[in-house]
Design a protein around this motif. Structure first.
Motif, mmCIF file in Angstrom:
data_model
loop_
_atom_site.group_PDB
_atom_site.id
_atom_site.type_symbol
_atom_site.label_atom_id
_atom_site.label_comp_id
_atom_site.label_asym_id
_atom_site.label_seq_id
_atom_site.Cartn_x
_atom_site.Cartn_y
_atom_site.Cartn_z
ATOM 1 N N PRO A 25 0.812 -1.225 0.000
ATOM 2 C CA PRO A 25 0.000 0.000 0.000
ATOM 3 C C PRO A 25 0.848 1.279 0.000
ATOM 4 N N ASP A 26 1.989 1.214 0.682
ATOM 5 C CA ASP A 26 2.834 2.415 0.731
ATOM 6 C C ASP A 26 3.302 2.807 -0.653
ATOM 7 N N LEU A 48 0.440 4.095 -2.810
ATOM 8 C CA LEU A 48 0.076 5.472 -2.456
ATOM 9 C C LEU A 48 1.072 6.456 -3.062
ATOM 10 N N THR A 49 2.351 6.175 -2.840
ATOM 11 C CA THR A 49 3.376 7.069 -3.344
ATOM 12 C C THR A 49 3.295 7.166 -4.859
ATOM 13 N N VAL A 61 0.340 9.371 -6.034
ATOM 14 C CA VAL A 61 0.509 10.822 -5.872
ATOM 15 C C VAL A 61 1.598 11.326 -6.813
ATOM 16 N N GLY A 76 7.742 1.535 15.372
ATOM 17 C CA GLY A 76 6.845 1.805 14.265
ATOM 18 C C GLY A 76 6.249 0.517 13.741
ATOM 19 N N GLU A 77 4.983 0.619 13.304
ATOM 20 C CA GLU A 77 4.355 -0.586 12.769
ATOM 21 C C GLU A 77 4.423 -0.630 11.259
ATOM 22 N N ASN A 78 4.658 0.524 10.646
ATOM 23 C CA ASN A 78 4.774 0.549 9.195
ATOM 24 C C ASN A 78 6.247 0.367 8.827
ATOM 25 N N ASN A 94 8.000 2.800 6.302
ATOM 26 C CA ASN A 94 8.342 4.104 6.853
ATOM 27 C C ASN A 94 9.513 4.006 7.822
ATOM 28 N N LEU A 154 -1.872 11.486 6.767
ATOM 29 C CA LEU A 154 -0.893 10.553 6.200
ATOM 30 C C LEU A 154 0.459 10.726 6.877
ATOM 31 N N GLY A 210 2.004 7.824 9.308
ATOM 32 C CA GLY A 210 2.997 7.095 8.527
ATOM 33 C C GLY A 210 3.771 6.039 9.278
ATOM 34 N N HIS A 211 3.914 6.239 10.580
ATOM 35 C CA HIS A 211 4.764 5.305 11.299
ATOM 36 C C HIS A 211 4.046 3.973 11.521
ATOM 37 N N THR A 225 0.673 3.117 9.703
ATOM 38 C CA THR A 225 -0.056 2.683 8.519
ATOM 39 C C THR A 225 0.589 3.359 7.321
ATOM 40 N N PRO A 226 0.219 2.968 6.108
ATOM 41 C CA PRO A 226 0.858 3.599 4.943
ATOM 42 C C PRO A 226 0.830 5.118 5.019
ATOM 43 N N GLY A 227 1.916 5.727 4.648
ATOM 44 C CA GLY A 227 1.997 7.183 4.686
ATOM 45 C C GLY A 227 3.413 7.608 5.012
ATOM 46 N N GLY A 228 3.551 8.765 5.612
ATOM 47 C CA GLY A 228 4.875 9.242 5.973
ATOM 48 C C GLY A 228 5.189 10.570 5.333
ATOM 49 N N GLY A 229 6.376 11.086 5.608
ATOM 50 C CA GLY A 229 6.762 12.417 5.156
ATOM 51 C C GLY A 229 6.741 12.558 3.648
ATOM 52 N N VAL A 241 5.069 10.758 1.212
ATOM 53 C CA VAL A 241 3.732 10.759 0.622
ATOM 54 C C VAL A 241 2.951 11.979 1.085
ATOM 55 N N THR A 253 1.328 14.682 -1.325
ATOM 56 C CA THR A 253 -0.110 14.949 -1.338
ATOM 57 C C THR A 253 -0.375 16.436 -1.132
#
Lengths: 801, 140
Positions: free
Chosen positions: A676-677, A680-681, A684, A757-759, A762, B26, B30-31, B33-37, B39, B43
């Motif tokens: 998913p990461d 998403l990236t 965008v 962190g869980e992701n 990231n 996001l 990010g830490h 679930t999907p996302g972070g600096g 993305v 966005t």
């Protein structure tokens, strides 16, 4: 992080503030804000003297890249302390002098002091680093800051030339030093100088010993302007005079000497070390002093004089290394040479520093440095004249100044070489004292030229730009302090013996002084009717003779063909490189992006294919592949269709949008493959880049059609096929070959434990591989600035026209 | 050359805020679930690009008077300073740490130094993207 680290970094920190201070306090000379720092640092370093003179050393460790053994280890011993005192002490005086030398209204003072502070910090870093990698980083920083300082008046063509030359030569040496450091690491497995010294046996028995030695010597020789790399130093005189006094006489050029002294315990056991350093040093001594006599520019004389004096210190270190070969210490006559090297290092900093400042004063108050125009300034500048006499006579090696003492020790060291019963030195060794003696005669001659052609003789007011007068008091303080040191050290050399020279000797030759042995330095003013004294008398006699008859014999300098000089060789090489690169550029850069892509793709294709087949890395293994589902098949078809649409599109808009479709489909692939990461990236990025593309193409000029004779272009087809095959093969091979265990387990297990962190993606981005991200965003910033510069600067240029 | 597109402009005014709030979500999420600096930054830039498309550059830069070069630079500086900060605690460059705190309103919250670094990344991405787009867009 200790106080010592902060001390090393403090000039860098101040450098950040200086431009702000310059803006804020226009009325006050920026130098006043900078001046306290070296003074405080000097006082800070004097605290170490008592401990160091008792034989103590101080180590403050700080982790930098521990996994590679690279640490910011600050280490204070005799040698480091001596240099730190020189750097901060002379630095204080030079900054004080520069406040009066550089006009606060006309000069860009903020950049001057920023560069000077950068230099001071990096120089402190060089001499106080125990880790060789750390030392190397600071070493290259000194080259960089010196480049900026030499090119300070960057609009002058000569400044540019001198800055570039010094940069090319010193950075070349720096890179070979890096290679030498890496070899040392290969041999010993550590970058720490102390640990390398304790592993000397491993180093000397290795077959990499000689390559490492040569590479490190190259670094030291280029930095310390040894023959034939000395050619950058005279051109570096384009820098403002305070810079010349600081960098090119007292500190930076001595970094090479520092390095040799520091690594002496590692390499001095080798005869190569002894021969190369002594011989190169003596050639430099002779050639520098010989060339100094013909110079017309006062700073030119001093530049060549510095070259020759550095050669002298070098040769002393070389000869001193013979001490390592003899075990009996009591009547060790070769340590004299090392002592002389250390002593002369201090003396040279004092008298050459004051002489540079004297020349700066002459330049400042008369508007010229040409000795053909100068003369008879004695009555206008009595104080400056006195300092010139002290500095000049000390440089010439005349009593009662400190230069006399170190020169006598220099002669002693050279005479002792003939007594050496190894390397068949009894016969050839006699050449060393003779060269030293001849070099000293020329040293005497140019010192006299410097003093007497400037201050005595006929006064020619019509040739001077200004009416000469004595310099303001502020400008005189620094040279007066240095000149008084010249006299003080001359009369009382024992002041330095126990506090600076002995600890320094202990760092250079630890094996001789270990196990309770002590090395006592005794510098005596009167040493009896020895050969050295008669050599000095000879120098004075012949020197006066040559100085008197200068007119008659100076023609020999013109006999030397100018086309055969090293400078000419350098210029020729630079021109050749420029021509060659222009030719390559012209053939490759056609101005059509199609051609660039062809070249890039062909190169990538051939490179990867050849590697794949030569390494036998090509493999098809379908074991791990998953069967293709319906969604994947549909997406693949969409992707191919979109690609074909892009190629066949008539208008740009269609092409961009169909290209965007390729990107969006890719992100759907990421969704399918549970990333998913990435999805998403990718989404965008695709959005932003499509709008950027649209924007770009909107402003682009009409598509310039190239005249194409045939519609079908075979090369394009071939390249397309090549790239397609290569990428496919690479993909299959990469998927089929698994040499190592997947690293993903590590991240899965540790990302929550260690980073909270869980992701995982990231966590990898910002924590586990934070360095990568840091450099990536740096690259991004550089790219943005480049685009901004390209478009905006071109626009403003057009507007100006 | 630019038409006044009322529907687009009105929608944009609303949608931009939604996108930006989503971007902030996001960024902080990010830490876990999907996302972070990265993305989040992209966005945000997408929202700004939408503004640029709906209005023109002059209007947008009047409403958001940011020098995006400075945004990028401060982001890079922040990232480097976060790395340097680890020196104060005598650990290698860019060592991060985290801990749990009981904050008012939010309850048990994890605070990590990584967020500062990620904020740097976020600022750089926004700054760089917008610098490039604005420079090219203004070039006529």
């Amino acid at each position: 992080m200790s106080w010592l680290h902060l001390v090393i970094l403090s000039p860098f920190l101040l450098a950040f503030v200086v431009p702000l201070l310059y803006r804020k306090f226009q009325r006050i000379h920026t130098g006043w804000f900078v001046l306290p720092l070296p003074l405080v640092l000097f006082i800070y370093f004097t605290q170490y003297i008592s401990g160091v003179s008792k034989g103590e050393t101080y180590l403050h460790s700080m982790k930098w890249i521990p996994s590679l053994g690279i640490n910011f280890d600050a280490y204070v011993d005799g040698l480091g302390l001596l240099f730190s005192l020189l750097i901060t002490g002379i630095g204080t005086l030079v900054i004080l002098y520069s406040i009066y030398y550089l006009s606060k209204t006309k000069e860009a003072l903020h950049s001057f002091y920023v560069y000077l502070l950068l230099f001071m910090g990096s120089m402190l870093g060089v001499v106080l680093s125990d880790n060789l990698m750390n030392l190397y980083s600071f070493w290259e920083l000194t080259s960089l800051s010196s480049f900026l300082l030499i090119g300070y008046w960057y609009k002058r063509e000569k400044s540019q030339y001198g800055a570039l030359k010094s940069m090319l030569i010193t950075v070349f040496g720096g890179l070979s030093l890096l290679a030498g450091i890496v070899l040392l690491y290969v041999m010993t497995g550590t970058f720490s100088i102390r640990e390398i010294i304790s592993n000397v046996d491993v180093v000397t028995s290795s077959h990499l010993f000689i390559p490492a030695l040569v590479l490190i010597l190259l670094g030291a020789f280029t930095k310390s302007a040894q023959f034939p790399f000395h050619i950058w130093l005279p051109d570096a005189m384009e820098a403002p005079t305070p810079v010349s006094a600081y960098l090119h006489s007292a500190t930076m050029v001595k970094a090479g000497i520092y390095l040799l002294a520091r690594l002496s315990p590692v390499f001095a056991i080798s005869a190569t070390w002894f021969f190369v350093i002594s011989i190169v040093g003596l050639i430099t001594l002779f050639w520098g002093s010989f060339s100094a006599v013909k110079q017309q520019d006062l700073k030119g004389i001093l530049a060549f004089s510095t070259i020759s004096q550095l050669g002298m210190i070098m040769s002393l270190i070389g000869v001193g290394s013979a001490a390592i070969h003899y075990d009996f210490l009591d009547d060790n006559i070769y340590l004299v040479a090392l002592t002389a090297a250390v002593f002369h290092l201090i003396n040279h900093a004092t008298f050459k520093g004051s002489l540079f400042m004297v020349v700066g004063i002459v330049d400042h108050e008369t508007g010229t440095r040409d000795i053909r125009k100068l003369g008879g300034l004695m009555s206008f500048m009595p104080v400056t004249f006195t300092m010139a006499i002290i500095g000049g006579f000390s440089m010439a090696g005349l009593p009662p100044f400190n230069g006399f003492l170190s020169k006598e020790m220099f002669f002693t060291g050279m005479v002792n070489v003939t007594k050496m019963d190894m390397y068949s030195m009894q016969t050839w060794g006699i050449l060393l004292p003779i060269t030293a003696w001849v070099g000293s005669i020329f040293t005497f001659v140019y010192s006299m030229i410097l003093v007497f052609k400037t201050f005595t003789g006929k006064y020619q007011p019509e040739k001077l730009e200004k009416k000469p007068h004595e310099a303001p008091v502020g400008m005189l303080i620094s040279p007066v302090i240095l000149a008084s040191l010249v006299v003080i050290f001359g009369f009382a050399p024992n002041l330095l013996e126990s506090i600076l020279i002995e600890p320094t000797m202990a760092s250079i030759a630890p094996s001789l002084l270990a196990e309770g042995k002590e090395y006592q330095v005794h510098i005596k003013f009167w040493h009896g009717f020895t050969p050295e004294l008669f050599m000095t008398l000879g120098v004075i006699t012949f020197g006066i003779l040559l100085f008197m008859t200068l007119q008659k014999w100076s023609k020999i300098y013109t006999r030397f063909p100018s086309s055969l000089t090293l400078n000419n060789g350098y210029n020729y090489g630079i021109k050749g490189m420029e021509k060659g690169s222009t030719r390559i550029m012209k053939t490759l850069m056609t101005g059509f992006i199609r051609d660039y892509l062809l070249i890039i793709f062909t190169f990538i294709g051939i490179l990867i294919l050849v590697t794949l087949f030569s390494q036998n890395a090509f493999a098809i293994d379908l074991k791990d592949t998953v069967s293709i589902g319906v969604y994947e098949a549909i997406l693949a078809v969409v992707m191919v269709a979109a690609t074909i649409t892009t190629l066949l599109a008539k208008s740009r808009l269609t092409a961009i949008i169909s290209l965007g479709v390729v990107g969006y489909t890719l992100s759907l692939f990421f969704v399918l493959f549970r990333a998913p990461d990435l999805a998403l990236t990718q989404l965008v990025i695709e959005t932003v880049s499509v709008s950027l593309f649209l924007l770009c193409f909107y402003y682009l000029p009409e598509f310039r059609k190239r005249k194409v004779r045939v519609k079908f272009q075979l090369p394009n087809l071939l390249v397309a096929l090549l790239v397609g095959t290569t990428v496919t093969l690479l993909g299959i091979s990469a998927n089929s070959t698994k040499l190592f265990e997947s690293i993903s387990h590590y991240f899965i297990e540790n990302s929550y434990e260690k980073a909270g962190g869980e992701n995982m993606v990231n966590v990898i981005l910002v924590d586990f591989r934070g360095f990568d991200t840091l450099f990536e965003i740096t690259v991004l910033c550089i790219a943005a600035l480049a685009i901004y510069g390209m478009i905006r600067l071109r626009l403003t240029k057009e507007e100006e026209e | 050359m630019k038409k006044n597109d009322l529907i687009l402009q009105t929608t944009t005014k609303v949608v931009t805020f939604i996108i930006i709030i989503f971007a902030i979500h996001l960024f902080f999420a990010g830490h876990y679930t999907p996302g972070g600096g990265f993305v989040g930054g992209l966005t945000t830039s997408a929202a700004l690009v939408l503004l640029l498309l709906a209005f023109d550059i002059k209007t947008v830069s009047k409403v958001i008077p940011l020098d995006y070069k400075k945004v990028a630079a401060s982001g890079l500086l922040l990232a480097i300073l976060t790395g340097l900060g680890s020196f104060i605690f005598k650990v290698p460059f860019l060592t991060h740490t985290y801990s749990y705190f009981n904050l008012p309103l939010l309850g048990k919250t994890s605070l990590a130094t990584v967020v500062l670094f990620d904020l740097g990344v976020y600022l750089v991405v926004v700054g760089v993207t917008m610098t490039i787009i604005q420079t090219i867009g203004e070039s006529e």
